[in-house]
Design a protein around this motif. Structure first.
Motif, mmCIF file in Angstrom:
data_model
loop_
_atom_site.group_PDB
_atom_site.id
_atom_site.type_symbol
_atom_site.label_atom_id
_atom_site.label_comp_id
_atom_site.label_asym_id
_atom_site.label_seq_id
_atom_site.Cartn_x
_atom_site.Cartn_y
_atom_site.Cartn_z
ATOM 1 N N LYS A 35 -12.053 -8.279 -2.349
ATOM 2 C CA LYS A 35 -13.420 -7.814 -2.470
ATOM 3 C C LYS A 35 -13.440 -6.369 -2.930
ATOM 4 N N ASP A 36 -14.582 -5.944 -3.480
ATOM 5 C CA ASP A 36 -14.693 -4.588 -4.002
ATOM 6 C C ASP A 36 -14.448 -3.535 -2.929
ATOM 7 N N ASN A 37 -14.834 -3.851 -1.663
ATOM 8 C CA ASN A 37 -14.687 -2.850 -0.615
ATOM 9 C C ASN A 37 -13.321 -2.891 0.069
ATOM 10 N N ASP A 38 -12.465 -3.820 -0.341
ATOM 11 C CA ASP A 38 -11.117 -3.859 0.217
ATOM 12 C C ASP A 38 -10.283 -2.753 -0.403
ATOM 13 N N GLU A 39 -9.597 -1.980 0.413
ATOM 14 C CA GLU A 39 -8.775 -0.897 -0.087
ATOM 15 C C GLU A 39 -7.337 -1.368 -0.266
ATOM 16 N N VAL A 40 -6.750 -0.967 -1.365
ATOM 17 C CA VAL A 40 -5.362 -1.299 -1.658
ATOM 18 C C VAL A 40 -4.520 -0.061 -1.411
ATOM 19 N N ASN A 41 -3.433 -0.230 -0.699
ATOM 20 C CA ASN A 41 -2.486 0.862 -0.492
ATOM 21 C C ASN A 41 -1.546 0.875 -1.691
ATOM 22 N N TYR A 42 -1.755 1.863 -2.590
ATOM 23 C CA TYR A 42 -0.990 1.897 -3.833
ATOM 24 C C TYR A 42 0.514 1.958 -3.584
ATOM 25 N N ASN A 90 7.859 8.655 4.250
ATOM 26 C CA ASN A 90 6.631 9.140 4.886
ATOM 27 C C ASN A 90 5.377 8.485 4.318
ATOM 28 N N GLY A 91 5.465 7.187 4.074
ATOM 29 C CA GLY A 91 4.311 6.447 3.589
ATOM 30 C C GLY A 91 4.027 6.611 2.115
ATOM 31 N N GLU A 92 4.911 7.288 1.384
ATOM 32 C CA GLU A 92 4.744 7.493 -0.058
ATOM 33 C C GLU A 92 5.935 6.927 -0.809
ATOM 34 N N LEU A 93 5.670 6.414 -2.006
ATOM 35 C CA LEU A 93 6.741 5.917 -2.869
ATOM 36 C C LEU A 93 7.139 7.027 -3.835
ATOM 37 N N HIS A 94 8.419 7.336 -3.878
ATOM 38 C CA HIS A 94 8.929 8.399 -4.749
ATOM 39 C C HIS A 94 9.863 7.809 -5.805
ATOM 40 N N ALA A 95 9.775 8.322 -7.012
ATOM 41 C CA ALA A 95 10.676 7.926 -8.095
ATOM 42 C C ALA A 95 11.148 9.179 -8.810
ATOM 43 N N HIS A 124 9.218 13.341 -11.413
ATOM 44 C CA HIS A 124 9.134 13.060 -9.982
ATOM 45 C C HIS A 124 7.768 12.436 -9.730
ATOM 46 N N TRP A 125 7.743 11.107 -9.691
ATOM 47 C CA TRP A 125 6.513 10.373 -9.422
ATOM 48 C C TRP A 125 6.299 10.276 -7.919
ATOM 49 N N VAL A 126 5.057 10.432 -7.495
ATOM 50 C CA VAL A 126 4.693 10.245 -6.097
ATOM 51 C C VAL A 126 3.479 9.318 -6.054
ATOM 52 N N VAL A 127 3.609 8.239 -5.293
ATOM 53 C CA VAL A 127 2.506 7.292 -5.135
ATOM 54 C C VAL A 127 2.158 7.222 -3.660
ATOM 55 N N GLY A 128 0.920 7.601 -3.333
ATOM 56 C CA GLY A 128 0.455 7.556 -1.954
ATOM 57 C C GLY A 128 -0.449 6.369 -1.722
ATOM 58 N N PRO A 129 -1.048 6.266 -0.547
ATOM 59 C CA PRO A 129 -1.940 5.139 -0.257
ATOM 60 C C PRO A 129 -3.096 5.014 -1.245
ATOM 61 N N ARG A 130 -3.639 6.190 -1.696
ATOM 62 C CA ARG A 130 -4.796 6.147 -2.596
ATOM 63 C C ARG A 130 -4.661 7.124 -3.758
ATOM 64 N N TYR A 133 -4.142 10.890 -10.291
ATOM 65 C CA TYR A 133 -5.347 10.067 -10.169
ATOM 66 C C TYR A 133 -5.518 9.761 -8.691
ATOM 67 N N SER A 134 -6.686 10.096 -8.156
ATOM 68 C CA SER A 134 -6.957 9.885 -6.736
ATOM 69 C C SER A 134 -8.215 9.047 -6.575
ATOM 70 N N ASN A 135 -8.188 8.144 -5.608
ATOM 71 C CA ASN A 135 -9.329 7.270 -5.377
ATOM 72 C C ASN A 135 -9.647 7.205 -3.886
ATOM 73 N N GLU A 136 -9.683 8.370 -3.252
ATOM 74 C CA GLU A 136 -9.987 8.426 -1.824
ATOM 75 C C GLU A 136 -11.453 8.073 -1.586
ATOM 76 N N LYS A 137 -12.363 8.937 -2.021
ATOM 77 C CA LYS A 137 -13.793 8.663 -1.950
ATOM 78 C C LYS A 137 -14.351 8.499 -3.361
ATOM 79 N N ASP A 138 -14.035 9.472 -4.228
ATOM 80 C CA ASP A 138 -14.426 9.411 -5.630
ATOM 81 C C ASP A 138 -13.172 9.272 -6.474
ATOM 82 N N LYS A 139 -13.369 8.846 -7.703
ATOM 83 C CA LYS A 139 -12.245 8.813 -8.640
ATOM 84 C C LYS A 139 -12.091 10.208 -9.251
ATOM 85 N N VAL A 140 -10.935 10.813 -9.011
ATOM 86 C CA VAL A 140 -10.697 12.180 -9.470
ATOM 87 C C VAL A 140 -9.452 12.199 -10.357
#
Length: 649
Positions: A135-142, A260-265, A296-302, A325-332
């Motif tokens: 659903k649109d309101n379901d959040e995906v942990n990137y 620590n909850g983040e994917l690093h490459a 150094h890529w860092v991928v967090g939950p959002r 690119y961040s999608n916490e509340k707004d797309k930034v």
């Protein structure tokens, strides 16, 4: 105590017996289970993708070795997508017990994957249809999602692999290319690949060699031509008119994992002798000798980001990028770029050849550093951040290339370009009877033109940050380059030193040349404005204010009244369409009056006009040769007119 130990041993024995019985049953019925799995896959392919999935023969050898013959995936009423004659593989038994598949070895003998497109239909269409599972309101942990995907992919890469006679084919409405894997071998973490690439009138042999460890998520690979020649990329030239290639690419993956909850490459990529040719980029081949990206890529939950510890190098130019690119509340969306202090000459020498051809041969002294800070929130577009700062240290141009900016300070011949055709030569200097010094141009006309075209001309240094911000916001919203942020300085450089071609090369050259012109004080603002008034197009084959004032009003530029000045200022964006601003009785149409009224209000607000300037009778009438154009009736002509919102104040 003794009884407890005996009970514990008994439980262990019972569990062991159950496990052995389970293994025995699994072993006994493994081929039956395998066929059931194949049937389920076939049913899913038919239901979800309208494809037939068949395997002529499939069987276990032992508990973990599998062998398949004549695998085929055929979309309904379309060409075969996948066909493999023989495939042998082994799976990790313990992973298999928990539902995961991890390949240990893989052997493929003869087969192909082919992507075929005829008209608007392709044999892979069904696999491109997106399925909205959440659903649109379901959040995906990137971070978790990407880690899960990469883990699955890495598990599917075998630790021991041999592929022979396997081809990847593309047929896009007759644009064909075949990648034939003559050899692909992975053993003891060493990868060796030979690929024969064939297209129309094109044949090359590529190789990919190096270190690959899918279980430890590490790789160090080199992509090159077997004959050490330039690799040319087929298909793109016919599909996108893009010609490109390179001598070699080096790819390194040093680390890929969660922390620590983040994917690093971490790793790096480098390319040697990259060339690109496309009409939207430049008129010639653009060549980059050496480029490297330590990432150094860092991928967090959002969020997803290239960390600022990353470095990019283009020949001798080094910089630290930050892209996120961040999608916490707004797309930034954010971009930061820093070029540490470097020699100006090293920068010029490192520019890609073909992309800055007017800079070739240029020499400079001194150093500079540069920083860029950009941030855009799609829910708060007015809060856009755009900061571009260049810090010079003794920066001086000692020798110009093709674009000699000193040309502005003397007489020169100017030739406009119209739809790729050079127009008649115009002498810009007192030797030309139509040349008009700034002192002989009506001050009303100067103020009208500056108000509508570049109100901060005398205070800016070639660029207006606020105009850039507004331009970026509008271009993002419309998803195209619908608005520019051109200053008079930029128009001068574009018209006098560059071509009118709409390429990335021309725009980048324009930005650099404007900075040099404005910040090295090569020409005064007054001189630049005077040249501008004497070269811009003001009608059909009418260039400069000397010709324009006679063409429209049979007057000298110094004698123009306020209404005539307003008219000349508003036709600059589309001078050849001046006649469509007038009614049949030669009076201004309502939209043209509204524009002039708006500019007049702005000029009053800025004290560029006083009441006495507009008191009295200032008739407006086209009296010069332009009146003969008013008799022409418009026929299927696309008329460009600018609304009030298009004026930049």
């Amino acid at each position: 105590m003794k009884k407890r130990k005996q009970k514990g041993l008994l439980i262990i024995k019972i569990c062991a017996i159950i496990a052995l019985l389970g293994l025995a049953l699994l072993f006994a019925f493994r081929n039956t289970i395998l066929n059931k799995v194949i049937q389920r896959v076939d049913a899913k392919m038919k239901q979800d993708y309208q494809c037939n999935f068949t395997i002529q023969n499939a069987e276990f050898h032992g508990l973990t070795n599998l062998e398949f013959h004549h695998i085929a995936l055929v979309p309904k009423e379309a060409d075969t997508l996948i066909h493999i004659n023989e495939l042998k593989t082994s799976v990790n038994f313990w992973k298999l017990l928990i539902g995961d598949i991890q390949l240990g070895k893989l052997e493929i003998n003869k087969g192909f994957i082919q992507l075929v497109k005829n008209g608007n239909h392709a044999n892979y269409d069904a696999f491109l249809r997106s399925k909205k599972e959440k659903k649109d309101n379901d959040e995906v942990n990137y971070a978790k999602l990407l880690n899960r995907i990469t883990s699955k992919l890495m598990d599917l890469v075998p630790t021991d692999m041999r592929v022979k006679g396997f081809a990847f084919k593309i047929n896009d409405n007759g644009n064909k290319v075949i990648f034939d894997f003559n050899e692909l071998a992975l053993a003891d973490k060493k990868l060796k690949t030979t690929i024969q690439v064939t297209s129309d009138n094109f044949s090359q042999q590529w190789s990919i060699n190096g270190f690959a460890d899918p279980r430890d998520r590490k790789a160090d690979l080199t992509f090159s031509n077997a004959k050490n020649d330039t690799i040319k990329i087929p298909y793109l030239d016919k599909k996108f008119n893009l010609k490109t290639g390179f001598k070699s690419i080096h790819f390194n993956l040093e680390n890929l994992g969660m922390s620590n909850g983040e994917l690093h490459a971490d790793g790096y990529s480098s390319i040697e002798n990259l060339f690109v040719n496309h009409a939207k980029i430049a008129t010639k081949d653009v060549v980059i000798k050496n480029a490297r990206f330590d990432y150094h890529w860092v991928v967090g939950p959002r969020f997803v980001a290239i960390d600022s510890t990353s470095t990019m190098q283009l020949n001798n130019i080094k910089c630290n990028p930050y892209i996120s690119y961040s999608n916490e509340k707004d797309k930034v969306y954010a971009l930061k770029l820093k070029i540490p202090k470097m020699k100006a000459q090293d920068f010029i020498s490192s520019l890609p050849t073909g992309l800055f051809r007017h800079f070739e041969g240029m020499e400079a002294q001194g150093n500079f550093s540069y920083s860029l800070n950009f941030e855009y929130n799609n829910h708060k577009p007015k809060n856009i951040i755009f900061e571009s700062k260049l810090k010079p240290e003794g920066l001086k141009i000692t020798k110009y290339g093709d674009a000699d900016l000193n040309k502005l300070n003397g007489s020169f011949v100017y030739r406009a370009m119209d739809k790729g055709v050079l127009q008649r030569p115009i002498l810009v200097g007192p030797e030309n009877s139509n040349y008009t010094p700034l002192s002989e141009i009506s001050h009303h006309l100067r103020n009208c033109v500056l108000t509508s075209e570049d109100p901060s001309f005398f205070s800016h240094r070639g660029f207006i940050n606020e105009a850039f911000k507004e331009s970026i916001v509008k271009n993002i919203k419309t998803k195209k380059f619908s608005r520019g942020a051109s200053t008079i300085s930029m128009q001068l450089v574009k018209n006098i030193f560059l071509t009118r071609e709409k390429t990335l090369s021309r725009k980048l050259e324009e930005i650099l040349l404007v900075y040099i012109l404005e910040n090295n004080h090569i020409s005064s603002k007054e001189r630049m404005l005077e040249v501008y008034f004497n070269i811009i197009e003001w009608g059909p084959n009418i260039y400069g204010i000397g010709e324009a004032s006679q063409f429209y009003f049979q007057k000298r530029a110094v004698d123009l009244n306020i209404n005539e000045c307003l008219f000349l200022a508003t036709i600059i964006p589309n001078p050849k369409g001046f006649m469509y601003r007038l009614e049949n009785d030669h009076q201004l149409k309502p939209f043209a009056k509204q524009q002039q009224k708006f500019i007049t209000k702005v000029m009053f607000r800025r004290n560029l006009l006083v009441a006495n300037d507009t008191i009295g009778n200032f008739p407006f009438s086209i009296t010069g040769p332009a009146k003969f154009f008013l008799k022409q009736k418009p026929t299927a002509v696309e008329i460009e007119t600018n609304s009030i919102e298009d004026f930049e104040f």
